[in-house]
Design a protein around this motif. Structure first.
Motif, PDB file in Angstrom:
ATOM      1  N   LEU A 311       0.834  -1.206   0.000  1.00 42.34           N
ATOM      2  CA  LEU A 311       0.000   0.000   0.000  1.00 42.34           C
ATOM      3  C   LEU A 311       0.867   1.253   0.000  1.00 42.34           C
ATOM      4  CD1 LEU A 311      -2.563   1.692   0.356  1.00 42.34           C
ATOM      5  CD2 LEU A 311      -2.509   1.110   2.805  1.00 42.34           C
ATOM      6  N   ARG A 312       1.834   1.318   0.910  1.00 44.00           N
ATOM      7  CA  ARG A 312       2.675   2.506   1.002  1.00 44.00           C
ATOM      8  C   ARG A 312       3.575   2.651  -0.223  1.00 44.00           C
ATOM      9  NH1 ARG A 312       6.238   2.579   4.755  1.00 44.00           N
ATOM     10  NH2 ARG A 312       6.170   0.376   5.345  1.00 44.00           N
ATOM     11  N   GLY A 313       4.044   1.507  -0.767  1.00 51.42           N
ATOM     12  CA  GLY A 313       4.865   1.558  -1.967  1.00 51.42           C
ATOM     13  C   GLY A 313       4.086   2.076  -3.169  1.00 51.42           C
ATOM     14  N   PHE A 314       2.821   1.661  -3.281  1.00 50.94           N
ATOM     15  CA  PHE A 314       1.987   2.144  -4.377  1.00 50.94           C
ATOM     16  C   PHE A 314       1.770   3.643  -4.266  1.00 50.94           C
ATOM     17  CE2 PHE A 314      -2.366   3.277  -5.744  1.00 50.94           C
ATOM     18  CZ  PHE A 314      -2.225   3.071  -7.112  1.00 50.94           C
ATOM     19  N   LEU A 315       1.417   4.108  -3.066  1.00 54.18           N
ATOM     20  CA  LEU A 315       1.168   5.537  -2.891  1.00 54.18           C
ATOM     21  C   LEU A 315       2.439   6.354  -3.118  1.00 54.18           C
ATOM     22  CD1 LEU A 315      -1.146   5.423   0.269  1.00 54.18           C
ATOM     23  CD2 LEU A 315      -1.825   5.928  -2.098  1.00 54.18           C
ATOM     24  N   ALA A 316       3.557   5.868  -2.613  1.00 52.46           N
ATOM     25  CA  ALA A 316       4.810   6.623  -2.733  1.00 52.46           C
ATOM     26  C   ALA A 316       5.276   6.738  -4.185  1.00 52.46           C
ATOM     27  CB  ALA A 316       5.901   5.958  -1.886  1.00 52.46           C
ATOM     28  N   GLY A 317       4.994   5.725  -5.007  1.00 55.61           N
ATOM     29  CA  GLY A 317       5.473   5.751  -6.378  1.00 55.61           C
ATOM     30  C   GLY A 317       4.453   6.193  -7.406  1.00 55.61           C
ATOM     31  N   LEU A 318       3.207   6.390  -6.976  1.00 57.95           N
ATOM     32  CA  LEU A 318       2.139   6.662  -7.941  1.00 57.95           C
ATOM     33  C   LEU A 318       2.361   7.952  -8.723  1.00 57.95           C
ATOM     34  CD1 LEU A 318      -0.590   5.981  -9.181  1.00 57.95           C
ATOM     35  CD2 LEU A 318      -1.691   7.075  -7.196  1.00 57.95           C
ATOM     36  N   LYS A 319       2.678   9.031  -8.049  1.00 57.89           N
ATOM     37  CA  LYS A 319       2.788  10.336  -8.705  1.00 57.89           C
ATOM     38  C   LYS A 319       3.800  10.299  -9.852  1.00 57.89           C
ATOM     39  CE  LYS A 319       3.617  15.239  -7.684  1.00 57.89           C
ATOM     40  NZ  LYS A 319       3.901  16.222  -6.594  1.00 57.89           N
ATOM     41  N   ALA A 320       4.918   9.626  -9.619  1.00 60.30           N
ATOM     42  CA  ALA A 320       5.972   9.590 -10.637  1.00 60.30           C
ATOM     43  C   ALA A 320       5.577   8.767 -11.859  1.00 60.30           C
ATOM     44  CB  ALA A 320       7.255   9.020 -10.031  1.00 60.30           C
ATOM     45  N   HIS A 321       4.591   7.867 -11.700  1.00 60.89           N
ATOM     46  CA  HIS A 321       4.209   6.986 -12.801  1.00 60.89           C
ATOM     47  C   HIS A 321       2.914   7.415 -13.483  1.00 60.89           C
ATOM     48  CE1 HIS A 321       7.169   4.350 -10.836  1.00 60.89           C
ATOM     49  NE2 HIS A 321       7.318   3.832 -12.041  1.00 60.89           N
ATOM     50  N   LEU A 322       2.316   8.522 -13.038  1.00 59.22           N
ATOM     51  CA  LEU A 322       1.118   9.048 -13.693  1.00 59.22           C
ATOM     52  C   LEU A 322       1.494  10.076 -14.748  1.00 59.22           C
ATOM     53  CD1 LEU A 322      -1.429   9.658 -10.764  1.00 59.22           C
ATOM     54  CD2 LEU A 322      -1.641   7.971 -12.610  1.00 59.22           C
ATOM     55  N   THR A 323       0.829  10.021 -15.896  1.00 61.81           N
ATOM     56  CA  THR A 323       0.982  11.084 -16.884  1.00 61.81           C
ATOM     57  C   THR A 323       0.257  12.325 -16.357  1.00 61.81           C
ATOM     58  OG1 THR A 323      -0.989  10.310 -18.043  1.00 61.81           O
ATOM     59  CG2 THR A 323       1.137   9.496 -18.830  1.00 61.81           C
ATOM     60  N   PRO A 324       0.584  13.534 -16.832  1.00 66.84           N
ATOM     61  CA  PRO A 324      -0.113  14.739 -16.361  1.00 66.84           C
ATOM     62  C   PRO A 324      -1.635  14.598 -16.527  1.00 66.84           C
ATOM     63  CG  PRO A 324       1.811  15.337 -17.646  1.00 66.84           C
ATOM     64  CD  PRO A 324       1.676  13.852 -17.777  1.00 66.84           C
ATOM     65  N   GLY A 325      -2.354  14.884 -15.454  1.00 65.90           N
ATOM     66  CA  GLY A 325      -3.807  14.769 -15.471  1.00 65.90           C
ATOM     67  C   GLY A 325      -4.308  13.359 -15.248  1.00 65.90           C
ATOM     68  N   GLY A 326      -3.402  12.399 -15.015  1.00 63.15           N
ATOM     69  CA  GLY A 326      -3.813  11.006 -14.825  1.00 63.15           C
ATOM     70  C   GLY A 326      -4.368  10.739 -13.441  1.00 63.15           C
ATOM     71  N   GLU A 327      -4.961   9.551 -13.279  1.00 64.73           N
ATOM     72  CA  GLU A 327      -5.555   9.152 -12.003  1.00 64.73           C
ATOM     73  C   GLU A 327      -5.003   7.803 -11.548  1.00 64.73           C
ATOM     74  OE1 GLU A 327      -9.783   9.048 -11.612  1.00 64.73           O
ATOM     75  OE2 GLU A 327     -10.070  11.063 -12.438  1.00 64.73           O
ATOM     76  N   GLY A 328      -4.885   7.660 -10.239  1.00 64.26           N
ATOM     77  CA  GLY A 328      -4.598   6.375  -9.625  1.00 64.26           C
ATOM     78  C   GLY A 328      -5.819   5.920  -8.844  1.00 64.26           C
ATOM     79  N   TRP A 329      -6.238   4.693  -9.047  1.00 63.19           N
ATOM     80  CA  TRP A 329      -7.382   4.148  -8.323  1.00 63.19           C
ATOM     81  C   TRP A 329      -6.882   3.168  -7.276  1.00 63.19           C
ATOM     82  CZ3 TRP A 329     -11.396   2.658 -12.697  1.00 63.19           C
ATOM     83  CH2 TRP A 329     -11.855   3.829 -13.311  1.00 63.19           C
ATOM     84  N   LEU A 330      -7.112   3.478  -6.032  1.00 65.68           N
ATOM     85  CA  LEU A 330      -6.753   2.609  -4.922  1.00 65.68           C
ATOM     86  C   LEU A 330      -8.023   1.974  -4.368  1.00 65.68           C
ATOM     87  CD1 LEU A 330      -4.748   1.525  -2.762  1.00 65.68           C
ATOM     88  CD2 LEU A 330      -5.240   3.615  -1.446  1.00 65.68           C
ATOM     89  N   ILE A 331      -8.093   0.654  -4.408  1.00 64.35           N
ATOM     90  CA  ILE A 331      -9.274  -0.049  -3.893  1.00 64.35           C
ATOM     91  C   ILE A 331      -8.908  -0.649  -2.552  1.00 64.35           C
ATOM     92  CG2 ILE A 331     -10.970  -1.841  -4.323  1.00 64.35           C
ATOM     93  CD1 ILE A 331      -9.000  -0.617  -7.246  1.00 64.35           C
ATOM     94  N   MET A 332      -9.571  -0.176  -1.493  1.00 63.33           N
ATOM     95  CA  MET A 332      -9.243  -0.590  -0.132  1.00 63.33           C
ATOM     96  C   MET A 332     -10.496  -0.770   0.704  1.00 63.33           C
ATOM     97  SD  MET A 332      -5.969  -0.928   0.572  1.00 63.33           S
ATOM     98  CE  MET A 332      -5.951  -0.723   2.348  1.00 63.33           C
ATOM     99  N   SER A 333     -10.444  -1.735   1.595  1.00 59.78           N
ATOM    100  CA  SER A 333     -11.444  -1.871   2.646  1.00 59.78           C
ATOM    101  C   SER A 333     -10.953  -1.105   3.873  1.00 59.78           C
ATOM    102  CB  SER A 333     -11.633  -3.349   2.990  1.00 59.78           C
ATOM    103  OG  SER A 333     -12.116  -3.513   4.306  1.00 59.78           O
ATOM    104  N   ASP A 334     -11.883  -0.640   4.702  1.00 60.90           N
ATOM    105  CA  ASP A 334     -11.485   0.006   5.959  1.00 60.90           C
ATOM    106  C   ASP A 334     -11.567  -0.961   7.138  1.00 60.90           C
ATOM    107  OD1 ASP A 334     -14.214  -0.243   6.313  1.00 60.90           O
ATOM    108  OD2 ASP A 334     -14.585   1.869   6.781  1.00 60.90           O
ATOM    109  N   LEU A 335     -11.540  -2.276   6.850  1.00 57.37           N
ATOM    110  CA  LEU A 335     -11.582  -3.263   7.930  1.00 57.37           C
ATOM    111  C   LEU A 335     -10.402  -3.078   8.882  1.00 57.37           C
ATOM    112  CD1 LEU A 335     -12.993  -5.752   9.139  1.00 57.37           C
ATOM    113  CD2 LEU A 335     -11.566  -7.181   7.650  1.00 57.37           C
TER     114      LEU A 335
END
Length: 395
Positions: A311-335
Motif C-alpha cells: 500500500l505505502r509503496g503504491f502511494l509513494a510511487g504513484l505520482k511519478a508513474h502518472l501522466t499529467p492529469g492522470g488518475e490512480g485508483w486505490l481499492i481498499m477496505s477500511d476493515l
C-alpha cells in the motif's frame, strides 16, 4: 513451499524417510509415528497436541473421519458461544476488550487449530498418487499447486488438511467465479489458481466497473493483478492497452490464463514487476492486501500486507508513474481501521505525504455472509466495513 526430509520408524523397525511438502511453510515434523484405522481419536488428539505427527497407513476415508474427529475436539474459535467445548484445556484466554485484541486472539486460535490438524499426514508416490485404500485421484490438484512439471522426483508426505485445501482450490478453479462486468467475454468467469486470491467479494470489482474513466484514456496499469480480474474489467470497458503486473509466479500464470480465456490477452500484457512497470500511464489501478499484518504462510500474502508495504509503496510511487492529469485508483477496505490495525487518518496522511490528492471516492458495502454472522469473532468490525475506490491525482 517447505521442502525437507521427514523421518520415522517403519513397521519393520527400520528407519524410513520421504520428502516433506508444505505450502504453508511448516517445517518437517521431528516426531512422527505410524497410525491407522485402529488408533482411537482420543489417542490421536493427545499425540497431536504433544507435537507428534501421525503418518497414516490405513484407509484414506477413515483418515478424513479422524480429521473431523480431531476438529470436534478442538476448542471453537474465539467468539463462538461454546467457548469451553470438548478438547479445550486449562484456563480460557481472557475476553478481548477491543477489536484489535479480538483479531489477534482469533488469529492465534486459527494458528493453534492449523497446527493440531496439520499433524495428520498422508503419503504420496512420486506421481502424486496416494498409496492408501479408497484414496481419490488427486494428481491434477497436486500438479496445479506444486508446479508446472506436475511430478515429484521421489515419494513425499504432506498433511491431509493441506491436501483437502488443494482439492478445494482445484474444484474452485474448475468452476470459476462469474463476474457480472465480464458478461459476453468468453465464459465471463475468473478461474483462480491455488494461492491466488479469488474475486468472490464482488463489491471491489463492481467499483472498478462503475468508476468514471479519465477522459480519453486508452492506456492503464493494473498493479498486483493477481487473477487478472481488474485488468479484464478495464479491458472490457474499452481501454486499448493495459499492463498488468505481479511478482508472484502463480498469479502471473493465473492472470495470463484468465485473460486468454476471456479473449482479452491482446489488450492486456502481463509482466513480472514489483509494483510499477517502467514508464507512465494515465490510469493506474491497485487493489493491495487490505490488512497490515504478518502472513502466517506464503499463500496469505494475498490478504495480509506486512507493515502496509505494498500500500505505502503504491502511494509513494504513484505520482511519478502518472501522466499529467492522470488518475490512480486505490481499492481498499477500511476493515483494518475497524480492527485498530491502522489509525483512522493514517491512509489519508500517506496520500498527502505522497504528493497526492483525492479527486473522488466511491464506497460499497460488502455482501459476503460473515457480515451477518454474529458468531464470527470479528463480526462487529465486518458489519461496519466499507470498501472504497479512492480516485487519486497529483496534488
Amino acid at each position: 513451499m517447505c521442502a525437507a526430509s521427514l523421518h520415522w520408524t517403519g513397521p519393520d523397525g527400520q528407519p524410513a524417510h520421504a520428502l516433506w511438502r508444505s505450502e504453508a511453510g511448516v517445517p518437517a515434523h521431528q516426531k512422527v509415528v505410524l497410525a491407522d484405522d485402529t488408533m482411537p481419536a482420543n489417542t490421536a488428539y493427545k499425540l497431536a497436541c504433544e507435537g507428534t505427527a501421525l503418518l497414516w497407513q490405513g484407509d484414506f476415508q477413515n483418515a478424513r473421519h479422524l480429521l473431523q474427529a480431531l476438529t470436534r475436539r478442538l476448542a471453537p474459535p474465539a467468539g463462538h458461544a461454546a467457548s469451553k467445548g470438548k478438547g479445550s484445556k486449562g484456563k480460557q484466554p481472557p475476553e478481548p476488550v477491543n477489536a484489535g485484541q479480538a483479531f489477534n486472539q482469533h488469529r492465534q486460535n486459527l494458528a493453534h487449530r492449523a497446527r493440531i490438524l496439520g499433524m495428520l499426514l498422508i503419503p504420496f508416490n512420486a506421481d502424486h498418487t496416494i498409496p492408501l485404500r479408497r484414496a481419490p485421484d488427486v494428481k491434477q490438484a497436486c500438479q496445479e499447486a506444486y508446479g508446472a512439471d506436475g511430478t515429484a522426483n521421489e515419494p513425499y508426505v504432506a498433511s491431509l488438511r493441506e491436501l483437502l485445501g488443494l482439492i478445494g482450490a482445484h474444484e474452485w478453479r474448475k468452476k470459476g467465479v462469474a463476474i457480472e462486468a465480464l458478461k459476453g467475454k468468453g465464459s465471463g468467469r475468473i478461474h483462480a489458481h491455488y494461492g491466488v486470491f479469488s474475486p468472490v467479494r464482488g463489491e471491489y470489482v463492481d467499483l472498478v466497473q462503475q468508476a468514471p474513466l479519465p477522459a480519453g484514456v486508452q492506456e492503464a496499469v493494473d498493479v498486483g493483478t493477481g487473477s487478472g480480474v481488474l485488468a479484464a474489467v478495464l479491458a472490457s470497458r474499452g481501454i486499448a492497452r493495459i499492463t498488468a503486473t505481479d511478482q508472484d509466479a502463480r498469479a502471473l500464470a493465473c492472470a495470463k490464463e484468465n485473460l486468454h480465456r476471456l479473449k482479452l490477452d491482446k489488450q492486456v500484457k502481463v509482466i513480472e514487476a514489483d509494483l510499477f512497470p517502467p514508464g507512465q500511464a494515465p490510469l493506474i489501478v491497485c487493489n493491495p492486501p487490505w490488512l497490515p499484518a504478518r502472513p502466517s504462510s506464503p499463500i496469505e500474502y494475498a490478504v495480509y500486507d506486512p507493515d502496509s508495504r505494498m500500500l505505502r509503496g503504491f502511494l509513494a510511487g504513484l505520482k511519478a508513474h502518472l501522466t499529467p492529469g492522470g488518475e490512480g485508483w486505490l481499492i481498499m477496505s477500511d476493515l483494518a481501521e475497524h480492527l485498530g490495525l491502522r489509525g483512522p487518518d493514517t491512509l489519508q496522511g500517506w496520500i498527502k505525504d505522497a504528493g497526492l490528492r483525492v479527486v473522488g471516492k466511491l464506497d460499497a458495502r460488502p455482501r459476503h455472509p460473515k457480515t451477518q454472522d454474529a458468531s464470527d469473532p470479528l463480526h462487529q468490525a465486518r458489519a461496519a466495513e466499507v470498501t472504497s475506490l479512492w480516485r487519486l491525482a497529483a496534488a
